[in-house]
Design an enzyme around this catalytic site. Structure first.
Site, PDB file in Angstrom:
ATOM      1  N   TYR A 159     -19.101 -27.443  30.311  1.00  0.00           N
ATOM      2  CA  TYR A 159     -17.859 -27.783  29.623  1.00  0.00           C
ATOM      3  C   TYR A 159     -16.921 -28.646  30.450  1.00  0.00           C
ATOM      4  O   TYR A 159     -15.832 -28.972  29.999  1.00  0.00           O
ATOM      5  CB  TYR A 159     -17.141 -26.499  29.194  1.00  0.00           C
ATOM      6  CG  TYR A 159     -18.006 -25.649  28.301  1.00  0.00           C
ATOM      7  CD1 TYR A 159     -18.215 -26.008  26.977  1.00  0.00           C
ATOM      8  CD2 TYR A 159     -18.653 -24.529  28.810  1.00  0.00           C
ATOM      9  CE1 TYR A 159     -19.038 -25.241  26.163  1.00  0.00           C
ATOM     10  CE2 TYR A 159     -19.483 -23.763  27.995  1.00  0.00           C
ATOM     11  CZ  TYR A 159     -19.669 -24.124  26.678  1.00  0.00           C
ATOM     12  OH  TYR A 159     -20.488 -23.376  25.882  1.00  0.00           O
ATOM     13  N   LYS A 184     -10.050 -28.359  36.567  1.00  0.00           N
ATOM     14  CA  LYS A 184     -11.192 -28.538  35.663  1.00  0.00           C
ATOM     15  C   LYS A 184     -10.885 -29.636  34.642  1.00  0.00           C
ATOM     16  O   LYS A 184      -9.934 -29.530  33.873  1.00  0.00           O
ATOM     17  CB  LYS A 184     -11.546 -27.233  34.945  1.00  0.00           C
ATOM     18  CG  LYS A 184     -12.759 -27.389  34.017  1.00  0.00           C
ATOM     19  CD  LYS A 184     -13.308 -26.053  33.558  1.00  0.00           C
ATOM     20  CE  LYS A 184     -12.436 -25.404  32.521  1.00  0.00           C
ATOM     21  NZ  LYS A 184     -13.068 -24.203  31.942  1.00  0.00           N
ATOM     22  N   ASP A 211     -19.073 -15.462  27.788  1.00  0.00           N
ATOM     23  CA  ASP A 211     -19.841 -16.311  28.704  1.00  0.00           C
ATOM     24  C   ASP A 211     -19.854 -15.714  30.108  1.00  0.00           C
ATOM     25  O   ASP A 211     -19.634 -16.413  31.096  1.00  0.00           O
ATOM     26  CB  ASP A 211     -19.253 -17.721  28.724  1.00  0.00           C
ATOM     27  CG  ASP A 211     -20.273 -18.770  29.161  1.00  0.00           C
ATOM     28  OD1 ASP A 211     -21.487 -18.467  29.120  1.00  0.00           O
ATOM     29  OD2 ASP A 211     -19.866 -19.889  29.525  1.00  0.00           O
TER      30      ASP A 211
END
Length: 612
Positions: free
Chosen positions: A341, A358, A454
């Site tokens: 991602y 990120k 996740d």
């Protein structure tokens, strides 16, 4: 002589301006994650409410770290600790601040059980099941929970210390809607309200709230701007300024056209119409440029609108330029890793400490939804084993999230020997416990619960001391309190995905339990969750582990780094953890234990096998 007299008189005339200057207030703690320290806080004697900045850039009150500081309150860390004297609480009662009635204190070694909490026992108990003091098997039986009257603004120090309890275990902050706890429940923290002493010193367009100080009974007050005004309301700070007004015409064009304006008004409107005409002509010449830029503008506008709709989010927002500077233009040298991602970079915002940045990939239709989901969820939880979100950026059509930096990388990197030569078993067991505690908080301390979706070894981050943080909440979902599951398309990582969730699209807390079971097997074996270099029947680690553990052949898959295991207690510990993992990997989700039970069992295993 005359010149000297004039000089002396000039000095006398300007001297009051020097003496009337406000004392300097230093509002900067270099390297701290806290940005924009608001009035009246600071770190020098000239500040009305003084805090401390430690040598490691931590803002503290007494011995407790400040996690968040706003114009309304302070959020202070109160980590669970056995044997902490109740009188330690006096550090949280100052001349200008005290714990609010939103808090509940968890205390041990009480002369009698004091359970007056506004937080239901069913909500508190799962968090206490993973805390052990004095080697007790049922710590909850020795813990009392105290909270005051919610009609009061603050918790009185004397009322807390008169409960007959000797030790302060931790704190809980709960947001209440009506008579029931709302979604937000923060554990191991204390919320402090603050005030200024004396009579009101608010600006003219502010409302002053006066009350009695809970510390010394003296006068206290807070300022707040009236509706339609911006600022903090304090004369000594930004005061209040009128919100930007909406401009309206005195005599509109229709009145001019039909002759209902006076002569002077008609002349003014005529000039206005000419100006509007000129502006329209100029606008036509700019239309082409606008059309070319419209797509990018719409995209950025959509991001900003979505962000604004996420109410209650108070994390700092950084510009794209600040992010570029922090990462040296997203340099490969500062790249920490790339996942499904996005790419994570190491960087410094300004002169602060290192952070993890990120940059989200743009290959999914719901990119913004995932980013906003992560911001909302991470803003609503607070736990020492869940990664903290420090800021974000939405410029240049990029979605960027900023987290606390974890210098020891991921659990996966250590298990795969990408960092170091391997981890000893006591460290691995502690990591497993802390992961379980973080996930248990999501499942049991939140209302409604949060399902991570996740959980995997590369989403488990480690600091210098191998303290564990669960990360990456982009796929997380809020559960439904009165339902056993939510129906949603399976999302997650192959090898960790709950087979029942994949089969029937029913996401539950047991889906995370299955994924955690895979991580526990990784911790024991140091094998990858999916590895096509293994035999066809052993590609999936979960299937391989269930087979070997079920047949009593665990020794075949234990990480060679842990062998030879000469200590019987270590071998027993590994086998017990494998048994817990086996239960977590049950195909039928109803057969899997809840995360609170898993965390509890792992703590028992550690307590019975290792001296802590």
């Amino acid at each position: 002589m005359i010149d000297l007299t004039i000089f002396i008189l000039t000095l006398i005339s300007i001297f009051p301006s020097f003496t009337s200057q406000k004392p300097y207030c230093n509002q900067t703690c270099p390297g701290s994650i806290l940005n924009n320290i608001p009035y009246p806080f600071g770190f020098s004697s000239g500040c009305e409410i003084r805090l401390n900045c430690t040598t490691n850039s931590t803002v503290v009150i007494g011995e407790f770290a400040v996690q968040k500081l706003t114009q309304d309150d302070l959020l202070v860390s109160l980590p669970a600790k056995c044997g902490r004297e109740v009188k330690t609480l006096h550090h949280l009662y100052g001349e200008n601040y005290a714990p609010t009635s939103d808090n509940a204190f968890l205390m041990e070694n009480c002369t009698e059980k004091v359970l007056t909490c506004s937080v239901p026992e069913s909500t508190i108990q799962p968090n206490l099941q993973v805390i052990y003091c004095g080697g007790q098997e049922d710590v909850y039986s020795n813990v009392s929970c105290y909270s005051g009257d919610r009609n009061d603004m603050f918790l009185g120090y004397d009322n807390v210390t008169k409960t007959g309890c000797r030790f302060l275990l931790s704190g809980v902050v709960v947001k209440i809607v009506g008579a029931k706890p709302a979604v937000s429940l923060n554990v191991q923290v204390v919320k402090l309200g603050w005030w200024l002493r004396g009579r009101c010193r608010c600006s003219d367009d502010a409302i002053c709230t006066e009350f009695v100080s809970p510390v010394d009974g003296g006068g206290a007050y807070r300022c707040g701007c009236k509706d339609g005004y911006d600022g903090d309301g304090y004369i000594a700070s930004s005061g209040c300024r009128k919100a930007k007004p909406v401009v309206s015409s005195h005599c509109n064009t229709l009145k001019f056209m039909f002759g209902h304006c006076k002569g002077s008004e008609r002349a003014g409107v005529l000039v206005g119409i000419i100006a509007i005409g000129a502006a329209l002509i100029s606008s036509i010449s700019l239309m082409y440029c606008y059309t070319r830029r419209r797509t990018n503008a719409n995209s950025r506008g959509k991001s900003n609108r979505r962000f604004c709709k996420a109410k209650g989010i108070t994390i700092p927002i950084y510009s794209y330029k600040e992010i570029q500077n922090a990462t040296n233009g997203f340099s490969d040298k500062q790249k920490l890793g790339t996942g499904g991602y996005g790419t994570v970079y190491k960087g410094k915002i300004g002169k602060g400490e290192w952070v993890a940045i990120k940059r989200i990939k743009h290959q999914y239709g719901d990119d913004i939804d995932q980013v906003m989901n992560e911001i909302i969820l991470l803003s609503s939880v607070n736990h020492p084993n869940l990664v903290r979100l420090l800021g974000c950026s939405f410029d240049k059509n990029d979605q960027i999230l900023i987290y606390e930096f974890m210098p020891n990388g991921t659990l996966s990197e250590h298990l795969q020997r990408e960092r170091g030569s391997g981890l000893p078993w006591p460290v691995r067991l502690t990591i497993a416990i802390e992961i379980a505690q973080g996930i248990a908080c999501l499942h049991s301390a939140m209302n409604p619960p949060i399902y991570h979706r996740d959980v995997k070894s590369c989403n488990i981050l480690l600091d210098y001391n191998f303290k564990t943080k669960v990360a990456d909440f982009g796929l997380s979902r809020l559960g439904i309190t009165d339902s056993s599951h939510i129906s949603t398309a399976p999302r997650g990582t192959p090898g960790y995905l709950d087979p029942q969730y994949h089969q029937n699209f029913h996401l539950t807390d047991k889906s995370d339990v299955y994924s955690f079971g895979v991580v526990m097997v990784e911790i024991i074996t140091a094998l990858k969750a999916v590895d096509f270099s293994r035999r066809h029947s052993e590609v999936n680690l979960a299937s391989l582990a269930v087979d070997r553990i079920g047949k009593g052949n665990l020794d075949e898959i234990i990480d060679p780094f842990l062998k030879p295991i000469e200590d019987v207690s270590t071998l027993n510990s590994i086998r017990k953890v494998a048994e817990v993992a086996f239960r977590c990997l049950a195909h039928d989700s109803d057969m899997r234990p809840p995360m609170t039970e898993v965390a509890n069992e792992l703590e028992h295993i550690k307590a019975s096998n290792f001296a802590t």
